[in-house]
Design a protein around this motif. Structure first.
Motif, short mmCIF file in Angstrom:
data_model
loop_
_atom_site.label_atom_id
_atom_site.label_comp_id
_atom_site.label_asym_id
_atom_site.label_seq_id
_atom_site.Cartn_x
_atom_site.Cartn_y
_atom_site.Cartn_z
N ALA A 178 0.83 -1.21 0.00
CA ALA A 178 0.00 0.00 0.00
C ALA A 178 0.86 1.26 0.00
CB ALA A 178 -0.91 0.00 1.22
N ALA A 179 1.98 1.27 0.73
CA ALA A 179 2.87 2.43 0.75
C ALA A 179 3.47 2.69 -0.63
CB ALA A 179 3.98 2.22 1.79
N GLY A 180 3.88 1.61 -1.31
CA GLY A 180 4.44 1.78 -2.65
C GLY A 180 3.42 2.30 -3.63
N LEU A 181 2.20 1.76 -3.58
CA LEU A 181 1.15 2.23 -4.49
C LEU A 181 0.74 3.67 -4.18
CD1 LEU A 181 -1.16 -0.94 -4.50
CD2 LEU A 181 0.43 -0.22 -6.30
N GLU A 182 0.77 4.05 -2.92
CA GLU A 182 0.34 5.38 -2.51
C GLU A 182 1.39 6.45 -2.81
OE1 GLU A 182 -2.39 8.11 -0.61
OE2 GLU A 182 -2.63 6.05 -1.30
N HIS A 183 2.64 6.16 -2.56
CA HIS A 183 3.69 7.19 -2.61
C HIS A 183 4.65 7.03 -3.78
CE1 HIS A 183 2.41 8.62 1.31
NE2 HIS A 183 2.44 7.37 1.75
N GLY A 184 4.65 5.89 -4.46
CA GLY A 184 5.60 5.69 -5.53
C GLY A 184 6.99 5.36 -5.00
N VAL A 185 7.97 5.27 -5.90
CA VAL A 185 9.33 4.90 -5.51
C VAL A 185 10.31 5.96 -6.02
CG1 VAL A 185 8.78 2.44 -5.50
CG2 VAL A 185 9.66 3.50 -7.59
N HIS A 186 11.45 5.96 -5.39
CA HIS A 186 12.51 6.91 -5.76
C HIS A 186 13.73 6.11 -6.19
CE1 HIS A 186 10.51 10.55 -4.09
NE2 HIS A 186 9.95 9.66 -3.27
N LYS A 187 14.10 6.25 -7.46
CA LYS A 187 15.27 5.55 -7.98
C LYS A 187 16.55 6.34 -7.74
CE LYS A 187 13.00 2.04 -9.60
NZ LYS A 187 13.17 0.69 -8.99
N THR A 188 16.41 7.66 -7.57
CA THR A 188 17.57 8.51 -7.27
C THR A 188 17.28 9.30 -6.01
OG1 THR A 188 16.72 10.31 -8.65
CG2 THR A 188 18.18 8.71 -9.72
N ARG A 189 18.34 9.60 -5.28
CA ARG A 189 18.19 10.34 -4.03
C ARG A 189 17.74 11.78 -4.34
NH1 ARG A 189 17.74 7.85 0.45
NH2 ARG A 189 19.66 6.67 0.03
N THR A 192 -8.96 -1.57 7.29
CA THR A 192 -8.80 -0.30 6.59
C THR A 192 -8.87 -0.50 5.08
OG1 THR A 192 -7.48 0.64 8.39
CG2 THR A 192 -7.23 1.65 6.22
N PHE A 193 -8.25 -1.55 4.59
CA PHE A 193 -8.29 -1.83 3.14
C PHE A 193 -9.71 -2.19 2.71
CE2 PHE A 193 -3.85 -3.33 4.31
CZ PHE A 193 -3.27 -2.12 4.01
N ALA A 194 -10.41 -2.96 3.55
CA ALA A 194 -11.79 -3.34 3.20
C ALA A 194 -12.74 -2.15 3.29
CB ALA A 194 -12.27 -4.45 4.15
N ALA A 195 -12.36 -1.10 4.05
CA ALA A 195 -13.20 0.09 4.19
C ALA A 195 -12.89 1.15 3.15
CB ALA A 195 -13.04 0.67 5.59
N GLY A 196 -12.19 0.77 2.09
CA GLY A 196 -11.89 1.72 1.02
C GLY A 196 -10.79 2.69 1.37
N GLY A 219 -5.44 6.13 -0.29
CA GLY A 219 -6.47 6.43 -1.27
C GLY A 219 -7.35 5.23 -1.56
N ALA A 220 -8.57 5.52 -1.98
CA ALA A 220 -9.52 4.44 -2.28
C ALA A 220 -9.01 3.51 -3.37
CB ALA A 220 -10.88 5.03 -2.64
N PRO A 221 -8.40 4.02 -4.46
CA PRO A 221 -7.87 3.10 -5.48
C PRO A 221 -6.79 2.18 -4.93
CG PRO A 221 -8.05 5.33 -6.36
CD PRO A 221 -8.28 5.42 -4.89
N VAL A 222 -5.94 2.74 -4.03
CA VAL A 222 -4.89 1.91 -3.44
C VAL A 222 -5.51 0.81 -2.58
CG1 VAL A 222 -2.96 1.91 -1.80
CG2 VAL A 222 -3.16 3.72 -3.51
N ALA A 223 -6.50 1.17 -1.78
CA ALA A 223 -7.16 0.18 -0.92
C ALA A 223 -7.81 -0.90 -1.77
CB ALA A 223 -8.20 0.87 -0.04
N GLN A 224 -8.39 -0.51 -2.88
CA GLN A 224 -9.02 -1.49 -3.76
C GLN A 224 -7.98 -2.45 -4.33
OE1 GLN A 224 -12.19 -2.07 -4.34
NE2 GLN A 224 -11.79 -3.68 -5.86
N GLN A 225 -6.83 -1.91 -4.75
CA GLN A 225 -5.77 -2.75 -5.31
C GLN A 225 -5.19 -3.72 -4.27
OE1 GLN A 225 -3.28 0.38 -6.76
NE2 GLN A 225 -4.37 0.60 -8.71
#
Length: 755
Positions: free
Chosen positions: A501-512, A626-630, A661-667
């Motif tokens: 959920a953290a990765g889907l919500e915030h994305g990733v950083h390949k460079t500092r 929390t995920f089931a509650a959207g 976010g609701a899309p993240v919870a759904q995923q």
């Protein structure tokens, strides 16, 4: 004068006259001796008494008699006044102003009283009649006695104060806990009592009690002279005491005095009752009486009696049930119909008598009386019981939450009187408790060594935060340690959804310091075992100087795999790297926002993504909810409403907050549904909305299963700890079963009704 007379006056005849010979005329005169010259001119004053000579040593005090010694030994009036107790002088000071109004009357009566003063023996009488008082004396004695009695009672009434403090035992109440359906669950406290306002007690109930105990309550002065006289007669004559008290007297005895059956207590009770009747309304006295009287089965007050004997609130009692409860006031040990056949017979007779009395005093119509022909049999036992087993864990959770959310101190809460309406579902609790009890028995048969230190924590939390069921342990009296609320063992791979959920919500950083790159469920990571963990600067080195690598269960490699598949198949290595790419701080924030306590989050090192955190079963279930509650999180709570003696108590209730976010919870939910279908295809086909995931840690110290069904998230953990030594987890040694017979999943399916 002749010579003869002269001769008689001569010296020769004086001796004869002195000897008593008188002439005839001498008898007519008073002879007075001639005083000396000095005696006629001086007043004769007796000489002063001589001072007694002090006795010589060893000499007896011959001049001092016994009476004189007693008089000299007596204290003087001043000494006696000084020796009076301070309390007596204070009493005299208090009596003087109280008796001052009687002084004019005393002056008027005094002459008549003096005339009635008896003189014995009576003059003008003979024999035994001399000792018989006259009618005036009899009348005077009677009037005097009556006056003294009135003065005594007036003084006693004036000096009697209504105690400012009630008996602690009379004011203490219990706290009662209710299931989510409103039925009683448990109670706490030394006594079973709940005070109820009089307007919430039906009139039929009030008049049933009055008909049984004191039908003239609203017109009497607070005491029963006839009853007190009978009690005094029995006490003095037979060494016993008897009732006959009014409701006011009984209330005074309950809340101000002791239950000692003595004349002194009875007199004090009467004085306080008279004064209380003048200062307190009849309705208030009746309300206090109904809330403090003992009804048997450990209950005090009509509300607890209604619940103990009929399983309902007093507001729902009818006249027939009220008459049965009123009969208990005569002595529950003799009139509780469930105790013996003799008791049942007495109870039926008194029940019928009370209903007839209600008709006689006009508080029940003959038509209504005709409806109550069958005795209202009470429950066999008190439903307000405390099992000491699973309900104690529920009470512990609810009481902690109630005090915190209602802002009550321990002292306030312990005074009692609170009705705590919990969120616990009776059916779910029963199913979960039975499932864990069966698992424990099975473990003792199959693996007694491991089962000896086995622990099973479980909790079901609704998506709106309600805690529906928990399993805290086998018996709270033997193990106060609550297994459902313990933050002791690691979450292991059950923590992976929060990293996802953290990765889907915030994305990733390949460079500092560079921009975040979005991540989707289809993003691909390396799923091989032993893949080194990297940072934007290169490999991650631990403090010992070694490269950190991720490992999968059983050392299995999966090659390139999407994040959704990795979560469904519980592949660890992609999520360890995903956590590093997203940022461990973001992973921590997402886990806390979803419901995990900050204190349970593990160190911010790469293994954070693999579940070095130690959430409780309650918090793990809340996080999955929390995920089931959207993506909205509501803090788990165990109390939905609190009242005290029927009045609502302000309660701070949690509100839903956005965690992801609701899309993240759904995923995340979709990936967990894939995991559930992969592990349990048959059950998933019957329950397509179910989600779930197993969790293990690399040291094999904990086995989890967490998932959601019907908007209720349930988490189960099995672990081993020797509580006599430490809280350090021990290896499971097969206690969690096998992949084909997974104990945490079996408990989860039983708790959710899918097993």
């Amino acid at each position: 004068m002749t010579d003869a007379s002269k001769g008689e006056d001569g010296p020769e005849n004086r001796g004869r006259r002195d000897e008593g010979a008188f002439d005839a005329d001498e008898t007519l005169f008073l002879r007075v001796g001639v005083p000396r010259a000095d005696e006629t001119m001086q007043l004769r004053v007796p000489p002063p008494p001589e001072k007694p000579r002090p006795p010589e040593p060893g000499e007896a005090q011959a001049g001092a008699g016994r009476a004189e010694r007693r008089r000299s030994a007596r204290p003087t009036a001043r000494e006696r006044a000084a020796a009076l107790p301070a309390a007596l002088r204070a009493l005299s000071g208090r009596l003087r102003p109280l008796l001052a109004p009687l002084e004019p009357y005393a002056r008027r009566v005094a002459p008549y009283a003096r005339r009635l003063k008896p003189v014995y023996p009576r003059p003008g009488r003979t024999g035994w009649r001399r000792w018989i008082p006259s009618w005036r004396q009899w009348l005077g004695g009677v009037l005097t006695s009556f006056g003294l009695l009135c003065a005594f009672l007036y003084t006693a009434y004036a000096l009697t104060d209504i105690p400012s403090n009630l008996n602690t035992y009379a004011t203490q109440q219990d706290n009662v806990y209710f299931w989510s359906d409103g039925t009683p669950m448990a109670r706490t406290g030394w006594v079973q009592r709940q005070a109820m306002p009089l307007d919430e007690i039906p009139e039929d109930v009030r008049w049933a009690v009055l008909a049984a105990e004191n039908e003239n309550f609203y017109s009497d002065p607070g005491i029963s002279v006839k009853g007190i006289t009978r009690a005094l007669f029995r006490t003095v004559g037979e060494g016993d005491t008897e009732g006959g008290s009014t409701i006011t007297q009984q209330y005074v005895k309950n809340v101000y005095l002791t239950q000692n059956r003595t004349i002194t207590r009875k007199f004090t009770e009467a004085m306080i009752s008279l004064k209380l009747d003048n200062k307190m309304s009849k309705d208030k006295i009746l309300e206090g009486y109904l809330n403090t009287s003992w009804f048997g089965r450990g209950t005090y007050g009509i509300q607890r009696a209604a619940q103990a004997y009929y399983g309902k609130d007093v507001s729902r009692l009818n006249a027939s049930e009220a008459a049965m409860l009123a009969s208990l006031l005569k002595g529950a040990g003799l009139y509780d119909p469930t105790l013996s056949a003799a008791n049942h017979k007495r109870a039926v007779e008194r029940w019928s008598w009370i209903l007839d009395r209600m008709v006689k005093i006009g508080k029940l119509s003959p038509q209504e009386r005709a409806r109550y022909k069958t005795f209202p049999e009470p429950l066999k036992s008190n439903p307000l019981y405390d099992t000491g087993e699973q309900s104690d864990y529920l009470v512990e959770l609810a009481s902690q939450y109630a005090k915190k959310s209602a802002h009550l101190t321990d002292q306030q809460f312990d005074l009692g009187g609170y009705q705590i309406y919990t969120t616990f579902d009776r059916k779910r609790e029963k199913a979960l408790t039975r499932a864990v009890a069966d698992a424990r028995k099975q473990a003792k048969r199959d693996n007694p060594k491991a089962a000896k230190n086995g622990h099973y924590g479980a909790a079901s939390v609704a998506t709106d935060g309600r805690i529906l069921a928990v399993y805290g342990g086998p018996d709270h009296r033997r193990q106060g340690y609550n297994e459902s609320n313990a933050t002791t063992v690691p979450a292991g791979s059950a923590f992976l959804p929060f990293v996802y959920a953290a990765g889907l919500e915030h994305g990733v950083h390949k460079t500092r310091g560079g921009p975040a790159t979005p991540v989707t469920p289809d993003s691909v990571y390396n799923g091989d075992d032993g893949v080194p963990v990297t940072t934007p600067e290169g490999p991650y080195w631990d403090r010992s100087g070694k490269k950190v690598a991720a490992h999968n269960d059983d050392g299995k490699s999966y090659g390139q795999i999407s994040l959704r598949q990795a979560l469904a198949r519980s592949v660890n290595t992609p999520f360890m790297q995903l956590g590093m790419d997203t940022g461990l701080e973001k992973v921590r924030q997402t886990a806390e926002a979803s419901g995990l306590l900050p204190s349970s989050i593990g160190p911010q090192v790469p293994t954070l993504s693999l579940g070095n955190s130690t959430p409780s079963a309650i918090r793990m279930a809340s996080g999955y909810a929390t995920f089931a509650a959207g993506g909205t999180h509501t803090e788990p709570y165990s109390v939905r409403r609190i009242t005290r003696n029927g009045a609502p108590v302000p309660l701070t209730t949690p509100h839903a907050k956005r965690a992801v976010g609701a899309p993240v919870a759904q995923q995340v939910s979709e990936a967990l549904a894939d995991s559930f279908r992969a592990g349990h295809p048959d059950t998933a086909a019957a329950e397509p909305g179910a989600t779930g995931k197993a969790g293990t840690d690399e040291k094999d110290t904990a086995a989890w299963y967490a998932g959601t069904a019907d908007s209720v998230s349930t988490a189960v953990v099995v672990y081993r700890i020797d509580l006599a030594k430490s809280l350090e987890p021990l290896p499971l040694d097969g206690l969690a079963g096998t992949a084909a017979n997974n104990v945490p999943y079996n408990l989860w399916s039983a708790a959710t009704g899918l097993g």
